[in-house]
Design a protein around this motif. Structure first.
Motif, PDB file in Angstrom:
ATOM      1  N   ILE A  95       0.847  -1.193   0.000  1.00 54.67           N
ATOM      2  CA  ILE A  95       0.000   0.000   0.000  1.00 54.67           C
ATOM      3  C   ILE A  95       0.884   1.246   0.000  1.00 54.67           C
ATOM      4  CG2 ILE A  95      -1.656   1.361   1.346  1.00 54.67           C
ATOM      5  CD1 ILE A  95      -2.829  -1.244   2.370  1.00 54.67           C
ATOM      6  N   GLY A  96       0.557   2.168  -0.899  1.00 56.26           N
ATOM      7  CA  GLY A  96       1.351   3.389  -0.980  1.00 56.26           C
ATOM      8  C   GLY A  96       0.578   4.495  -1.665  1.00 56.26           C
ATOM      9  N   SER A  97       1.291   5.428  -2.264  1.00 52.90           N
ATOM     10  CA  SER A  97       0.654   6.555  -2.935  1.00 52.90           C
ATOM     11  C   SER A  97       1.349   6.810  -4.269  1.00 52.90           C
ATOM     12  CB  SER A  97       0.712   7.805  -2.062  1.00 52.90           C
ATOM     13  OG  SER A  97       2.060   8.107  -1.717  1.00 52.90           O
ATOM     14  N   TYR A  98       0.584   7.379  -5.199  1.00 50.48           N
ATOM     15  CA  TYR A  98       1.128   7.694  -6.519  1.00 50.48           C
ATOM     16  C   TYR A  98       1.394   9.195  -6.616  1.00 50.48           C
ATOM     17  CZ  TYR A  98       2.054   7.893 -11.444  1.00 50.48           C
ATOM     18  OH  TYR A  98       2.690   8.097 -12.640  1.00 50.48           O
ATOM     19  N   LEU A  99       2.568   9.543  -7.115  1.00 48.98           N
ATOM     20  CA  LEU A  99       2.947  10.939  -7.284  1.00 48.98           C
ATOM     21  C   LEU A  99       3.254  11.202  -8.745  1.00 48.98           C
ATOM     22  CD1 LEU A  99       5.426  11.234  -4.257  1.00 48.98           C
ATOM     23  CD2 LEU A  99       3.037  11.972  -4.317  1.00 48.98           C
ATOM     24  N   THR A 100       2.593  12.195  -9.323  1.00 47.36           N
ATOM     25  CA  THR A 100       2.880  12.617 -10.689  1.00 47.36           C
ATOM     26  C   THR A 100       4.089  13.541 -10.677  1.00 47.36           C
ATOM     27  OG1 THR A 100       0.570  12.426 -11.363  1.00 47.36           O
ATOM     28  CG2 THR A 100       1.962  13.851 -12.688  1.00 47.36           C
ATOM     29  N   LEU A 101       5.040  13.291 -11.556  1.00 48.55           N
ATOM     30  CA  LEU A 101       6.289  14.049 -11.551  1.00 48.55           C
ATOM     31  C   LEU A 101       6.057  15.548 -11.675  1.00 48.55           C
ATOM     32  CD1 LEU A 101       9.359  14.012 -11.501  1.00 48.55           C
ATOM     33  CD2 LEU A 101       9.347  13.579 -13.958  1.00 48.55           C
ATOM     34  N   GLY A 102       5.103  15.940 -12.513  1.00 49.65           N
ATOM     35  CA  GLY A 102       4.840  17.362 -12.714  1.00 49.65           C
ATOM     36  C   GLY A 102       4.332  18.078 -11.486  1.00 49.65           C
ATOM     37  N   ASP A 103       3.829  17.330 -10.493  1.00 52.10           N
ATOM     38  CA  ASP A 103       3.299  17.937  -9.266  1.00 52.10           C
ATOM     39  C   ASP A 103       4.339  18.029  -8.156  1.00 52.10           C
ATOM     40  OD1 ASP A 103       0.859  18.150 -10.516  1.00 52.10           O
ATOM     41  OD2 ASP A 103       0.036  16.316  -9.632  1.00 52.10           O
ATOM     42  N   ILE A 104       5.548  17.537  -8.409  1.00 49.39           N
ATOM     43  CA  ILE A 104       6.595  17.518  -7.379  1.00 49.39           C
ATOM     44  C   ILE A 104       7.572  18.654  -7.648  1.00 49.39           C
ATOM     45  CG2 ILE A 104       8.338  16.115  -6.235  1.00 49.39           C
ATOM     46  CD1 ILE A 104       7.023  13.639  -7.477  1.00 49.39           C
ATOM     47  N   ASP A 105       7.836  19.491  -6.647  1.00 46.17           N
ATOM     48  CA  ASP A 105       8.763  20.601  -6.843  1.00 46.17           C
ATOM     49  C   ASP A 105      10.191  20.080  -7.040  1.00 46.17           C
ATOM     50  OD1 ASP A 105      10.406  20.881  -4.146  1.00 46.17           O
ATOM     51  OD2 ASP A 105       8.326  20.549  -3.552  1.00 46.17           O
ATOM     52  N   ALA A 106      11.017  20.924  -7.651  1.00 46.26           N
ATOM     53  CA  ALA A 106      12.360  20.507  -8.059  1.00 46.26           C
ATOM     54  C   ALA A 106      13.208  20.039  -6.884  1.00 46.26           C
ATOM     55  CB  ALA A 106      13.058  21.659  -8.780  1.00 46.26           C
ATOM     56  N   GLU A 107      13.111  20.722  -5.761  1.00 43.47           N
ATOM     57  CA  GLU A 107      13.921  20.363  -4.598  1.00 43.47           C
ATOM     58  C   GLU A 107      13.543  18.985  -4.075  1.00 43.47           C
ATOM     59  OE1 GLU A 107      14.944  22.200  -0.182  1.00 43.47           O
ATOM     60  OE2 GLU A 107      14.333  23.564  -1.790  1.00 43.47           O
ATOM     61  N   THR A 108      12.239  18.708  -4.015  1.00 40.11           N
ATOM     62  CA  THR A 108      11.776  17.392  -3.561  1.00 40.11           C
ATOM     63  C   THR A 108      12.177  16.306  -4.549  1.00 40.11           C
ATOM     64  OG1 THR A 108       9.875  18.428  -2.457  1.00 40.11           O
ATOM     65  CG2 THR A 108       9.767  16.050  -2.830  1.00 40.11           C
ATOM     66  N   GLN A 109      12.101  16.629  -5.847  1.00 39.26           N
ATOM     67  CA  GLN A 109      12.531  15.665  -6.864  1.00 39.26           C
ATOM     68  C   GLN A 109      13.989  15.267  -6.658  1.00 39.26           C
ATOM     69  OE1 GLN A 109      11.742  16.466 -11.017  1.00 39.26           O
ATOM     70  NE2 GLN A 109       9.851  17.533 -10.516  1.00 39.26           N
ATOM     71  N   GLN A 110      14.850  16.261  -6.439  1.00 39.67           N
ATOM     72  CA  GLN A 110      16.273  15.988  -6.244  1.00 39.67           C
ATOM     73  C   GLN A 110      16.513  15.096  -5.041  1.00 39.67           C
ATOM     74  OE1 GLN A 110      18.231  19.794  -6.080  1.00 39.67           O
ATOM     75  NE2 GLN A 110      17.794  20.280  -8.218  1.00 39.67           N
ATOM     76  N   GLU A 111      15.769  15.347  -3.969  1.00 43.19           N
ATOM     77  CA  GLU A 111      15.910  14.537  -2.764  1.00 43.19           C
ATOM     78  C   GLU A 111      15.449  13.103  -3.021  1.00 43.19           C
ATOM     79  OE1 GLU A 111      16.795  13.247   0.956  1.00 43.19           O
ATOM     80  OE2 GLU A 111      17.365  15.159   0.035  1.00 43.19           O
ATOM     81  N   MET A 112      14.360  12.948  -3.776  1.00 47.60           N
ATOM     82  CA  MET A 112      13.846  11.613  -4.093  1.00 47.60           C
ATOM     83  C   MET A 112      14.809  10.849  -5.001  1.00 47.60           C
ATOM     84  SD  MET A 112       9.786  12.489  -4.611  1.00 47.60           S
ATOM     85  CE  MET A 112       9.265  10.794  -4.863  1.00 47.60           C
ATOM     86  N   VAL A 113      15.452  11.571  -5.927  1.00 47.32           N
ATOM     87  CA  VAL A 113      16.439  10.934  -6.805  1.00 47.32           C
ATOM     88  C   VAL A 113      17.623  10.440  -5.982  1.00 47.32           C
ATOM     89  CG1 VAL A 113      18.125  11.357  -8.633  1.00 47.32           C
ATOM     90  CG2 VAL A 113      15.784  12.202  -8.884  1.00 47.32           C
ATOM     91  N   LYS A 114      18.072  11.240  -5.030  1.00 46.56           N
ATOM     92  CA  LYS A 114      19.196  10.842  -4.172  1.00 46.56           C
ATOM     93  C   LYS A 114      18.868   9.584  -3.377  1.00 46.56           C
ATOM     94  CE  LYS A 114      21.289  15.410  -3.458  1.00 46.56           C
ATOM     95  NZ  LYS A 114      21.556  16.483  -2.463  1.00 46.56           N
TER      96      LYS A 114
END
Length: 456
Positions: free
Chosen positions: A257-276
């Motif tokens: 069980i989890g959640s779905y996140l659309t890339l376009g809705d994620i701010d750049a800083e959060t994206q970078q942290e998720m990539v790391k």
């Protein structure tokens, strides 16, 4: 001197040459001489070192301007892709592009190891350059080979534009596939065995004491039946694939069980942290860029993950789905079990493209078959110093070794990524079991070196 101490010495010399130590020393002396010590010492040092630097308010404003500019660039890139999609190349243009690309590839005497170069002959170019897959996809050979035509150092050099590409252009795809997967001597009409997850309980925790293994990860690729692959996906289809995956994840239960996140809705800083944290993917691979993988970015891209980030689904990263199970330890059995259960849940609502000959289909021929890559990040400091022995062991055990930063990255401080080399011709269980046996053998080799060092 150890490698770490050597790096520290080199880094200090670099700071001295660059004037960093001198500038910091002057700033700290100035702070020492201040009669009234400022409450924010860091701000004082920063201001002293860079009197013309922006203050916090100016920095925030510039940061916001940068984010707005990036958003505008992304919007313009999407509009450019829409306009490009409206421009249809004529058969004559495809012919000219194919001939020019092939000439560029074969004229390059420095980069000669591409499988595309090895198997694409003038006769095949002549036979295939005006043939297409079925409408409405209408994929030409050029759509599949454009990346290899531009990047001559690519090891494979070709991507399938849709499932039918493997049949329509079989005389080029088939020898490449058999060569890459070491199936040249296999004369069977079926190169891939039926899916078999085996006895999950036979896959174990390879390092209960956490002495060597940092993390374990298994991923598989899947593409939804009825859709082309990334080179020919339309903007609407990118979105449709995302919606189908999002709907399929709604029935997940238990640890999935989890959640779905659309890339376009994620701010750049959060994206970078998720990539790391290896939760999110990013674009930038030159070979995939040329092949058309990042068209309409970030439309249709996203990630599903559980709260522990041990089960993930990347949507439209390269294939439609990259299904990933991982853990920050060596418990390969737990990772494998979670992957199997998660995939079987998805299969209740999604039908994946599969070939009777090649097994599950992927855009890149290197992932065909099981599409499974099982890997661990492992620390083997002694064995890593004997590269010749390490490579020999890897070859013997059918393992692939690279740096933890991905393909073409170096091993650092004895930490490496080790995975199964094979994808096609074996069952899923056989591949994971082979990785397990190989990792155990490598750990044993490291322990032998430790013992020899202690006795010496």
């Amino acid at each position: 001197m150890t490698s770490i101490e050597s790096k520290r010495v080199q880094y200090r010399k670099y700071l001295e040459r660059a004037g960093v130590i001198d500038a910091l020393s002057k700033a700290l002396i100035k702070l020492y001489e201040e009669q009234n010590k400022p409450e924010d010492a860091i701000r004082f040092v920063r201001k002293f070192m860079c009197e013309s630097c922006p203050d916090d308010a100016q920095y925030d404003l510039m940061k916001n301007d940068l984010e707005e500019a990036k958003t505008s660039i992304s919007r313009l890139e999407q509009e450019l892709e829409r306009l490009r999609g409206q421009i249809k190349k004529s058969p004559e243009e495809y012919q000219a592009l194919t001939l020019a690309g092939y000439k560029s590839l074969t004229d390059d005497e420095e980069h000669v190891s591409s499988l595309l170069r090895k198997y694409l002959t003038p006769e095949l170019v002549e036979e295939y350059m005006l043939i297409t897959t079925s409408a409405p996809v209408d994929a030409y050979l050029y759509d599949c080979a454009v990346s290899g035509f531009e990047h001559h150092d690519s090891s494979v050099g070709i991507y399938a534009a849709d499932p039918e590409s493997y049949d329509v252009f079989s005389k080029i795809f088939d020898p490449i596939i058999k060569d890459y997967h070491a199936q040249q001597d296999n004369e069977s009409d079926v190169l891939q065995k039926d899916t078999d997850w085996g006895n999950v309980d036979e896959i174990e925790n390879l390092d209960p004491e956490r002495k060597y293994i940092i993390s374990a990860r298994i991923r598989i690729a899947r593409n939804i039946e009825g859709f082309p692959f990334f080179p020919k996906l339309t903007e609407k289809q990118f979105i449709e694939v995302e919606e189908k995956v999002r709907a399929a994840t709604e029935t997940m239960d238990g640890e999935h069980i989890g959640s779905y996140l659309t890339l376009g809705d994620i701010d750049a800083e959060t994206q970078q942290e998720m990539v790391k944290r290896h939760i999110m993917f990013h674009r930038g691979d030159a070979y995939l860029t040329t092949a058309g993988c990042y068209r309409f970015w970030p439309t249709g891209r996203g990630v599903y993950h559980n709260p522990a980030a041990t089960f993930l689904i990347w949507v439209n990263e390269e294939d439609h789905l990259r299904i990933i199970s991982m853990a920050p330890c060596g418990d390969l059995g737990d990772v494998y079990n979670r992957l199997v259960n998660g995939l079987q849940e998805l299969e209740k609502t999604l039908t994946f493209a599969r070939s009777p000959r090649y097994g599950f289909l992927s855009a890149c021929p290197s992932n065909l078959g099981t599409t499974l890559r099982a890997s661990v990040h492992i620390r083997l400091p002694l064995l890593s110093k004997d590269n010749e022995r390490l490579v020999a062991l890897a070859d013997e055990l059918q393992l692939q070794i690279r740096g933890t930063g991905g393909e073409h990255t170096a091993i650092e401080d004895g930490v490496m990524d080790i995975s199964n080399r094979r994808r096609l011709g074996f069952t899923e269980f056989e591949l994971v079991k082979s990785l397990q046996d190989g990792i155990v053998a490598l750990i044993n080799a490291e322990e032998e070196l430790e013992t020899a060092g202690q006795e010496g």
